[in-house]
Design a protein around this motif. Structure first.
Motif, PDB file in Angstrom:
ATOM      1  N   THR A 106       2.725  52.920  14.693  1.00 27.74           N
ATOM      2  CA  THR A 106       2.157  52.640  16.008  1.00 27.74           C
ATOM      3  C   THR A 106       3.163  52.634  17.152  1.00 27.74           C
ATOM      4  OG1 THR A 106       2.341  50.277  15.557  1.00 27.74           O
ATOM      5  CG2 THR A 106       0.238  51.346  15.021  1.00 27.74           C
ATOM      6  N   THR A 107       4.440  52.518  16.847  1.00 26.13           N
ATOM      7  CA  THR A 107       5.455  52.546  17.910  1.00 26.13           C
ATOM      8  C   THR A 107       6.166  53.882  17.988  1.00 26.13           C
ATOM      9  OG1 THR A 107       7.154  51.626  16.440  1.00 26.13           O
ATOM     10  CG2 THR A 107       5.836  50.057  17.723  1.00 26.13           C
ATOM     11  N   ASN A 108       5.830  54.788  17.103  1.00 24.61           N
ATOM     12  CA  ASN A 108       6.443  56.119  17.108  1.00 24.61           C
ATOM     13  C   ASN A 108       5.820  56.957  18.222  1.00 24.61           C
ATOM     14  OD1 ASN A 108       6.889  58.960  16.444  1.00 24.61           O
ATOM     15  ND2 ASN A 108       7.685  58.225  14.494  1.00 24.61           N
ATOM     16  N   PRO A 109       6.619  57.659  19.018  1.00 20.41           N
ATOM     17  CA  PRO A 109       6.043  58.492  20.085  1.00 20.41           C
ATOM     18  C   PRO A 109       5.010  59.490  19.568  1.00 20.41           C
ATOM     19  CG  PRO A 109       8.407  58.297  20.381  1.00 20.41           C
ATOM     20  CD  PRO A 109       8.100  57.672  19.050  1.00 20.41           C
ATOM     21  N   TYR A 152      -4.907  70.107  29.049  1.00 24.14           N
ATOM     22  CA  TYR A 152      -3.976  70.855  29.893  1.00 24.14           C
ATOM     23  C   TYR A 152      -4.658  71.292  31.185  1.00 24.14           C
ATOM     24  CZ  TYR A 152      -1.250  71.466  25.536  1.00 24.14           C
ATOM     25  OH  TYR A 152      -0.542  71.277  24.389  1.00 24.14           O
ATOM     26  N   ALA A 153      -5.886  71.787  31.058  1.00 26.72           N
ATOM     27  CA  ALA A 153      -6.586  72.372  32.209  1.00 26.72           C
ATOM     28  C   ALA A 153      -6.968  71.322  33.248  1.00 26.72           C
ATOM     29  CB  ALA A 153      -7.832  73.125  31.739  1.00 26.72           C
ATOM     30  N   TYR A 154      -7.333  70.120  32.799  1.00 25.37           N
ATOM     31  CA  TYR A 154      -7.874  69.115  33.713  1.00 25.37           C
ATOM     32  C   TYR A 154      -6.978  67.882  33.854  1.00 25.37           C
ATOM     33  CZ  TYR A 154     -12.050  71.960  33.150  1.00 25.37           C
ATOM     34  OH  TYR A 154     -12.938  73.014  33.129  1.00 25.37           O
ATOM     35  N   ASN A 155      -5.749  67.988  33.375  1.00 26.70           N
ATOM     36  CA  ASN A 155      -4.795  66.871  33.472  1.00 26.70           C
ATOM     37  C   ASN A 155      -5.366  65.616  32.812  1.00 26.70           C
ATOM     38  OD1 ASN A 155      -2.340  65.667  34.156  1.00 26.70           O
ATOM     39  ND2 ASN A 155      -3.131  64.919  36.107  1.00 26.70           N
ATOM     40  N   LEU A 156      -5.836  65.763  31.613  1.00 28.87           N
ATOM     41  CA  LEU A 156      -6.365  64.669  30.817  1.00 28.87           C
ATOM     42  C   LEU A 156      -5.372  64.356  29.694  1.00 28.87           C
ATOM     43  CD1 LEU A 156     -10.042  65.996  30.476  1.00 28.87           C
ATOM     44  CD2 LEU A 156      -9.149  64.412  32.201  1.00 28.87           C
ATOM     45  N   PRO A 157      -5.487  63.199  29.075  1.00 27.44           N
ATOM     46  CA  PRO A 157      -6.449  62.135  29.339  1.00 27.44           C
ATOM     47  C   PRO A 157      -6.058  61.295  30.547  1.00 27.44           C
ATOM     48  CG  PRO A 157      -4.984  61.469  27.579  1.00 27.44           C
ATOM     49  CD  PRO A 157      -4.607  62.880  27.919  1.00 27.44           C
ATOM     50  N   THR A 158      -7.040  60.613  31.104  1.00 29.66           N
ATOM     51  CA  THR A 158      -6.750  59.746  32.240  1.00 29.66           C
ATOM     52  C   THR A 158      -6.062  58.465  31.799  1.00 29.66           C
ATOM     53  OG1 THR A 158      -9.019  58.909  32.073  1.00 29.66           O
ATOM     54  CG2 THR A 158      -8.597  60.633  33.702  1.00 29.66           C
ATOM     55  N   VAL A 159      -6.188  58.119  30.517  1.00 28.34           N
ATOM     56  CA  VAL A 159      -5.486  56.953  29.969  1.00 28.34           C
ATOM     57  C   VAL A 159      -4.197  57.437  29.325  1.00 28.34           C
ATOM     58  CG1 VAL A 159      -5.543  55.140  28.216  1.00 28.34           C
ATOM     59  CG2 VAL A 159      -7.572  55.597  29.613  1.00 28.34           C
ATOM     60  N   LYS A 160      -3.075  56.985  29.853  1.00 37.20           N
ATOM     61  CA  LYS A 160      -1.770  57.384  29.333  1.00 37.20           C
ATOM     62  C   LYS A 160      -1.171  56.224  28.533  1.00 37.20           C
ATOM     63  CE  LYS A 160      -2.148  61.032  32.037  1.00 37.20           C
ATOM     64  NZ  LYS A 160      -2.517  62.364  31.521  1.00 37.20           N
ATOM     65  N   GLU A 161      -0.508  56.539  27.429  1.00 31.96           N
ATOM     66  CA  GLU A 161       0.120  55.530  26.593  1.00 31.96           C
ATOM     67  C   GLU A 161       1.532  55.965  26.236  1.00 31.96           C
ATOM     68  OE1 GLU A 161      -3.815  53.639  24.443  1.00 31.96           O
ATOM     69  OE2 GLU A 161      -2.744  55.218  23.379  1.00 31.96           O
ATOM     70  N   ASN A 162       2.266  55.085  25.602  1.00 30.73           N
ATOM     71  CA  ASN A 162       3.660  55.378  25.240  1.00 30.73           C
ATOM     72  C   ASN A 162       3.776  56.272  24.013  1.00 30.73           C
ATOM     73  OD1 ASN A 162       4.713  53.838  27.341  1.00 30.73           O
ATOM     74  ND2 ASN A 162       4.655  51.953  26.120  1.00 30.73           N
ATOM     75  N   THR A 163       2.670  56.487  23.319  1.00 30.73           N
ATOM     76  CA  THR A 163       2.641  57.381  22.171  1.00 30.73           C
ATOM     77  C   THR A 163       1.603  58.470  22.438  1.00 30.73           C
ATOM     78  OG1 THR A 163       0.865  56.259  20.950  1.00 30.73           O
ATOM     79  CG2 THR A 163       3.113  55.380  20.700  1.00 30.73           C
ATOM     80  N   GLY A 164       1.416  59.355  21.461  1.00 35.17           N
ATOM     81  CA  GLY A 164       0.423  60.407  21.606  1.00 35.17           C
ATOM     82  C   GLY A 164      -0.985  59.960  21.266  1.00 35.17           C
ATOM     83  N   ARG A 165      -1.184  58.649  21.071  1.00 35.04           N
ATOM     84  CA  ARG A 165      -2.463  58.172  20.557  1.00 35.04           C
ATOM     85  C   ARG A 165      -3.655  58.538  21.445  1.00 35.04           C
ATOM     86  NH1 ARG A 165      -3.337  51.812  19.779  1.00 35.04           N
ATOM     87  NH2 ARG A 165      -3.307  51.944  22.044  1.00 35.04           N
ATOM     88  N   SER A 166      -3.603  58.235  22.718  1.00 31.98           N
ATOM     89  CA  SER A 166      -4.766  58.498  23.564  1.00 31.98           C
ATOM     90  C   SER A 166      -5.041  59.994  23.669  1.00 31.98           C
ATOM     91  CB  SER A 166      -4.577  57.894  24.959  1.00 31.98           C
ATOM     92  OG  SER A 166      -3.506  58.511  25.659  1.00 31.98           O
ATOM     93  N   ILE A 167      -3.986  60.802  23.617  1.00 28.30           N
ATOM     94  CA  ILE A 167      -4.150  62.251  23.669  1.00 28.30           C
ATOM     95  C   ILE A 167      -4.923  62.738  22.449  1.00 28.30           C
ATOM     96  CG2 ILE A 167      -2.917  64.459  23.628  1.00 28.30           C
ATOM     97  CD1 ILE A 167      -0.570  63.010  25.030  1.00 28.30           C
ATOM     98  N   ASP A 168      -4.500  62.274  21.290  1.00 28.39           N
ATOM     99  CA  ASP A 168      -5.101  62.806  20.072  1.00 28.39           C
ATOM    100  C   ASP A 168      -6.426  62.160  19.720  1.00 28.39           C
ATOM    101  OD1 ASP A 168      -3.623  64.942  18.271  1.00 28.39           O
ATOM    102  OD2 ASP A 168      -2.174  63.954  19.551  1.00 28.39           O
ATOM    103  N   LEU A 169      -6.605  60.904  20.057  1.00 29.63           N
ATOM    104  CA  LEU A 169      -7.917  60.320  19.812  1.00 29.63           C
ATOM    105  C   LEU A 169      -8.963  60.958  20.720  1.00 29.63           C
ATOM    106  CD1 LEU A 169      -7.205  56.521  19.197  1.00 29.63           C
ATOM    107  CD2 LEU A 169      -7.609  58.336  17.523  1.00 29.63           C
ATOM    108  N   GLU A 170      -8.600  61.272  21.959  1.00 28.84           N
ATOM    109  CA  GLU A 170      -9.564  61.977  22.809  1.00 28.84           C
ATOM    110  C   GLU A 170      -9.863  63.360  22.230  1.00 28.84           C
ATOM    111  OE1 GLU A 170     -10.498  62.503  27.436  1.00 28.84           O
ATOM    112  OE2 GLU A 170      -8.587  63.438  26.873  1.00 28.84           O
ATOM    113  N   ALA A 171      -8.843  64.053  21.713  1.00 24.49           N
ATOM    114  CA  ALA A 171      -9.080  65.356  21.096  1.00 24.49           C
ATOM    115  C   ALA A 171     -10.000  65.220  19.880  1.00 24.49           C
ATOM    116  CB  ALA A 171      -7.761  66.006  20.712  1.00 24.49           C
ATOM    117  N   ASP A 172      -9.846  64.134  19.101  1.00 23.13           N
ATOM    118  CA  ASP A 172     -10.792  63.863  18.015  1.00 23.13           C
ATOM    119  C   ASP A 172     -12.205  63.685  18.578  1.00 23.13           C
ATOM    120  OD1 ASP A 172      -8.875  63.922  16.008  1.00 23.13           O
ATOM    121  OD2 ASP A 172      -8.615  61.754  15.941  1.00 23.13           O
TER     122      ASP A 172
END
Length: 296
Positions: free
Chosen positions: A209-212, A153-173
């Motif tokens: 894998t296709t679920n948002p 939220y603070a730094y407008n991440l992740p820089t890789v955007k996808e159609n699902t929450g995958r990149s968001i949550d894998l980066e958080a992992d």
């Protein structure tokens, strides 16, 4: 985090005396980190319910927001971890509150990080299950994951955007794996010491894998924790972590690599390049669970 699972009906307690003010936050103000039980959409409260106990639409109508976990030891541990995670990243400490549901305890198998208000809500059920499966380190990992969303939220991440929450949550992992290794974090320098944490991350992976709301497959989630742990060899900013993580992200996903970013610090790149084949084997399943536990 996300997992569809049978409800874990753990004992809850009513702590009316410690209720905070009721809130009516909107779903879109949170990260879709729903490690919730099967009913996807909780019932909405009637006015009397909302006035006394309603938390927000991420939780069931009967959930209550409180300041403590069942024991002082558990409460102190989580509060101290929250302070330490934020301090490691050079930030102030967010509000951490807990959610209990005396009517349906399993409904609190969830943790949510809120964009509005710099706050994290943590369910009793997920706390109890994580501790039972792997001890304190699992809850430290989950909390570090949730704080990773605050960094996004603070730094407008992740820089890789996808159609699902995958990149968001894998980066958080990955942020969580980083925290577990750092000397000023959880300070576990041997990967085998965090086995319970990455096993839990794997257990809440999904194949939708296709679920948002897709958060990554089990193999991808444990690979992301491993990659974050490896980056934890070095002191980096949240933005530098993002750059480094996504330079190796395809290795986490499918064993291919995207080595095109020249902004990674040379010493970090040289270190991580040693683990390219390993990341591929983790994702493909060539490394067994036992071998994975014994990685250094």
């Amino acid at each position: 985090m996300k997992k569809i699972l049978n409800p874990c009906f753990l004992a809850g307690i009513i702590a009316v005396f410690s209720l905070t003010a009721c809130r009516d936050d909107k779903m879109e103000e949170t990260t879709p980190d729903q490690v919730q039980t099967a009913n996807a959409k909780p019932e909405q409260p009637n006015p009397s319910e909302k006035s006394c106990s309603y938390v927000d639409s991420n939780w069931s109508w009967s959930a209550v927001l409180i300041n403590t976990l069942p024991t002082t030891t558990d409460t102190n541990f989580m509060n101290s971890q929250m302070v330490n995670i934020a301090k490691m990243w050079g930030k102030s400490t967010p509000t951490l509150l807990f959610v209990n549901d005396p009517v349906s305890p399993g409904s609190t198998y969830n943790a949510a990080s809120y964009k509005t208000g710099y706050r994290i809500y943590y369910g009793y059920a997920i706390y109890n299950d994580a501790k039972a499966k792997g001890g304190d380190i699992v809850n430290a990992m989950i909390l570090a994951h949730e704080y990773g969303h605050q960094l996004q939220y603070a730094y407008n991440l992740p820089t890789v955007k996808e159609n699902t929450g995958r990149s968001i949550d894998l980066e958080a992992d990955g942020f969580a794996g980083y925290y577990l290794r750092r000397p000023n974090g959880y300070n576990k320098t041997d990967f085998s010491q965090i086995a319970a944490a990455y096993e839990f991350a794997q257990s809440i992976g999904d194949y939708q894998t296709t679920n948002p709301g897709h958060h990554g497959t089990p193999a991808q989630r444990r690979s992301a924790v491993r990659l974050g742990f490896l980056i934890g060899q070095y002191d980096v900013t949240a933005k530098d972590f993002d750059t480094t993580f996504f330079a190796y992200y395809n290795g986490v996903l499918d064993g291919s690599l995207k080595m095109v970013d020249n902004t990674i610090r040379p010493e970090i790149k040289a270190y991580l390049d040693q683990y390219v084949d390993e990341l591929k084997k983790i994702q493909s399943g060539e490394i067994s669970a036992e071998e994975f536990k014994n990685l250094k």
